[in-house]
Write a protein that holds these residues in place. Structure first.
Motif, short mmCIF file in Angstrom:
data_model
loop_
_atom_site.label_atom_id
_atom_site.label_comp_id
_atom_site.label_asym_id
_atom_site.label_seq_id
_atom_site.Cartn_x
_atom_site.Cartn_y
_atom_site.Cartn_z
N ASP A 148 0.26 -9.24 2.15
CA ASP A 148 0.62 -9.05 0.75
C ASP A 148 -0.03 -7.76 0.25
OD1 ASP A 148 1.63 -9.51 -1.68
OD2 ASP A 148 0.17 -11.06 -2.25
N ILE A 149 0.71 -6.66 0.32
CA ILE A 149 0.13 -5.37 -0.05
C ILE A 149 0.26 -5.20 -1.57
CG2 ILE A 149 0.31 -2.87 0.25
CD1 ILE A 149 1.48 -3.48 3.05
N PRO A 150 -0.88 -4.99 -2.26
CA PRO A 150 -0.81 -4.87 -3.73
C PRO A 150 -0.12 -3.58 -4.15
CG PRO A 150 -3.05 -4.49 -2.93
CD PRO A 150 -2.25 -4.86 -1.74
N HIS A 197 -1.41 5.16 -3.68
CA HIS A 197 -1.90 6.28 -2.86
C HIS A 197 -1.09 7.51 -3.20
CE1 HIS A 197 -3.00 3.02 0.33
NE2 HIS A 197 -3.77 2.96 -0.76
#
Lengths: 218, 307
Positions: B31-33, B42
Motif C-alpha cells: 500500500d504505497i501512500p 517524490h
C-alpha cells in the motif's frame, strides 16, 4: 490484503541494502548452474586407452589454436540425428579431457572436426590447407600454405608439456625429453595434419563404440 | 551429480522460485501512500518531474504469470531439479535414439531394397542412387570431385570412366571403399639419373600416343623392362592386383605432361584412399558402390559375370 509500505520503503531507501539483496538474488542462478560443474569437471576422467597428445600432435594442437581454427570449426557433435548422420557418434566430455583449452567451439562456418581423423588422406589435408578451393570449389576457408614455411618451436613444446603435466596430463620425463626429436625438421603444416588425422580416433571414448552401431545408419 | 550437489541445486531452485513468486505477489499488494494529486510526493528537477503511481501493465503481469507456470511445468517434466529426472525421463541420448528409430522406420522400405538387391541392380534404382549421391557428396566428393571426375592434384581417379586401378568388378569396388587403398609407386631418383628418368618418361607418354622425343624411346623401353615392368607388366598395361595403372590408355592420374611423369618416376606416388568400414555401414558402402557404378562403367563387372 494490503501490505504496509514500511518494509518496501526500508529496502528502497537504503541503496546498500537494495544492492546487496539484488546481488544475492542475481547470483542464485549462477550458484545453481555453475558451481556444481566445478565438481563435475574434476570427475571427468580420461577413458581407458586415451592418452594425452603425442609431442607431434600437441604441436599441431598449438598450431590449430594459434590460427584460430576454432573460430570456424567446432569439435562437438551434438545429440541430433542430422549431426550424427554426417559426423558420427555424439561427442562426450571424456574425449576432450586433454584439450587445454577445449576446442568444442560454438561456431560452424566450416564443418565439425571432432571425428575428421582418417576421413581424408594426408595429401588431401595438405592440398586443402594450401588451397581449399582446389579441392572443395565452394569453400570459403582461407589458405594456410605458409604453414609449410614455419618450423615447430620445440622449446615451447617442452614447456607446454611440463605445464600440462602439472594440470594432470600423465606425460613421462622421457616423453618430454624426446619431444624436440619428435618434431625435428617438421613444419607447422606437418604437425597440424598429424593433429587433424588423430581427431576422433586417438581420443575415442569406449562408450562411443557401442553408440556407433546405433548412430551409423542409412 | 552427487547427492550434495543435487541438494544444492534443489535448495537454490526452491529459494529462487518461491522468493520471486512471493515478491511478485507481495509487491503488487504494497500500500504505497500517495498525496492528494495522486503522486508519491517524490519530485525531481525542482518539481517539474513528479513520481506517479501506476499499476503494472497487464501484459507484463500475464507474461510473468505464464513464466512461473512454464518454469514449474518444465521442472516437473524435464531434468533440471537436481537429480530429479523429470516425469518424461527425457535425455538427449534417448531423444537421439528415438530420432534414429524414426528415421530408420521411414527408410525401412529402402533399406530392405538395399539389402535384397545386388549392387548392379541398385545401379538402376533411382531412390537408392539419390541416397548414394548424398553419401558420395558427404564423404567422397572432397577428393573425387562432385561429378566423380577425379582430381589430378591428389591423384584421385576419375570414377566415371571404365578405367579401374584396382579392378572394376563389384567386389573390387566394394573392397576399395571398405578397406581403402594405399598407392605404392616407389621413388626412383636414387636408382636412375635424370637422363634415364627422362628416357622412361618419354617412353611412357609415347605409349599413349602423346608428343615425345622419339630418340629416347628405345633407351626408355629398356629401363622400363628392368625397373618398371615388375608392377606395370612388360606391355605396360598395369596390374590391378597392385593398383599399378595401365600406362597405355592415355588416362592419367597425376597428369600427362612429361614433367609430371618424371616427377612420378623420381619421387614416387603414394595416393591414399581411406577405408570407410569404421565410418559407414554395409548398406551405405553398397549404395556408394552402386552410385559409382551407375556411371555407365560396369563393363568389367558384367564381363566377370556379376549380376
Amino acid at each position: 490484503m494490503k501490505i504496509p509500505f514500511k518494509y518496501f520503503e526500508a529496502i528502497e531507501k537504503r541503496t546498500w541494502l537494495l544492492g546487496i539483496l539484488t546481488a544475492a538474488f542475481l547470483s542464485l542462478g549462477g550458484l545453481a548452474e555453475i558451481t556444481p560443474l566445478f565438481a563435475a569437471a574434476n570427475s571427468v576422467k580420461a577413458p581407458e586407452g586415451v592418452k594425452p597428445y603425442s609431442a607431434e600432435r600437441l604441436a599441431g594442437f598449438e598450431v590449430y589454436v594459434h590460427n584460430g581454427c576454432y573460430l570456424c570449426h567446432s569439435q562437438m557433435i551434438r545429440h541430433l540425428s542430422f549431426e550424427t548422420q554426417r559426423y558420427g557418434a555424439p561427442s562426450v566430455a571424456e574425449e576432450s579431457v586433454y584439450d587445454r583449452p577445449m576446442q568444442w567451439g560454438s561456431k560452424r562456418t566450416g564443418p565439425d572436426l571432432a571425428r575428421v581423423g582418417g576421413k581424408y588422406s594426408d595429401d588431401w589435408q595438405r592440398q586443402h590447407l594450401i588451397d581449399p578451393r582446389s579441392v572443395v570449389h565452394e569453400s570459403n576457408m582461407p589458405k594456410y600454405g605458409w604453414l609449410e614455411d614455419k618450423e615447430v618451436d620445440a622449446k615451447t613444446l617442452q614447456n607446454r608439456m611440463r605445464a600440462l603435466r602439472k594440470l594432470g596430463a600423465p606425460y613421462t620425463d622421457e616423453e618430454i625429453e624426446n619431444a624436440p626429436a619428435k618434431v625435428e625438421g617438421k613444419t607447422q603444416m606437418d604437425v597440424l595434419i598429424a593433429y587433424l588425422q588423430g581427431l576422433g580416433i586417438d581420443n575415442k571414448a569406449p562408450a562411443n563404440e557401442t553408440q556407433d552401431k546405433e548412430v551409423n545408419h542409412l | 551429480m552427487s547427492n550434495f550437489w543435487s541438494g544444492w541445486v534443489m535448495a537454490l531452485v526452491v529459494i529462487n522460485y518461491t522468493t520471486i513468486l512471493f515478491l511478485f505477489i507481495w509487491a503488487s499488494r504494497v500500500d504505497i501512500p500517495v498525496d492528494d494529486d495522486g503522486t508519491t510526493g517524490h519530485t525531481w528537477a525542482n518539481g517539474t518531474i513528479r513520481e506517479g503511481l501506476n499499476k503494472l501493465p497487464k501484459w507484463w503481469l500475464i507474461m510473468s504469470t505464464l513464466g512461473f507456470i512454464a518454469a514449474f511445468i518444465y521442472l516437473v517434466r524435464y531434468p533440471g531439479f537436481g537429480n530429479f529426472e523429470g516425469v518424461t525421463g527425457w535425455t538427449s541420448t534417448k531423444q537421439l535414439h528415438e530420432q534414429i528409430i524414426d528415421s530408420n522406420a521411414k527408410k525401412q522400405p529402402l533399406i530392405e531394397q538395399v539389402q535384397s538387391q545386388s549392387v548392379l541392380q541398385l545401379t538402376s534404382n533411382k531412390e537408392a542412387l539419390k541416397v548414394g549421391l548424398r553419401l558420395f557428396e558427404d564423404n567422397c566428393a572432397a577428393c573425387h570431385g562432385y561429378q566423380a571426375q577425379g582430381s589430378q592434384k591428389l591423384g584421385a581417379p576419375n570414377l566415371t570412366d571404365n578405367v579401374w586401378l584396382y579392378g572394376g568388378k563389384v567386389s573390387d569396388v566394394m573392397h576399395t571403399i571398405t578397406y581403402g587403398r594405399q598407392g605404392m609407386m616407389p621413388a626412383h631418383s636414387a636408382m636412375l639419373d635424370d637422363s634415364q628418368i627422362n628416357s622412361v618418361a618419354n617412353y611412357v607418354v609415347s605409349l599413349s600416343g602423346l608428343a615425345h622425343n622419339e630418340g629416347l624411346v628405345d633407351k626408355g623401353k629398356t629401363i622400363f623392362a628392368q625397373r618398371c615392368a615388375m608392377c606395370h607388366s612388360q606391355d605396360a598395361t598395369g596390374n590391378p592386383m597392385l593398383g599399378a595403372p595401365n600406362l597405355t590408355d592415355n588416362d592419367w592420374l597425376y597428369g600427362n605432361s612429361i614433367t609430371t611423369v618424371k616427377e612420378s618416376i623420381a619421387n614416387g606416388r603414394h595416393g591414399v584412399m581411406p577405408g570407410w568400414k569404421d565410418r559407414l555401414n554395409e548398406n551405405q558402402i553398397k549404395l556408394l558402390a552402386a552410385w559409382v557404378l551407375s556411371h555407365d562403367n560396369t563393363e568389367q563387372a558384367i564381363a566377370a559375370g556379376e549380376k
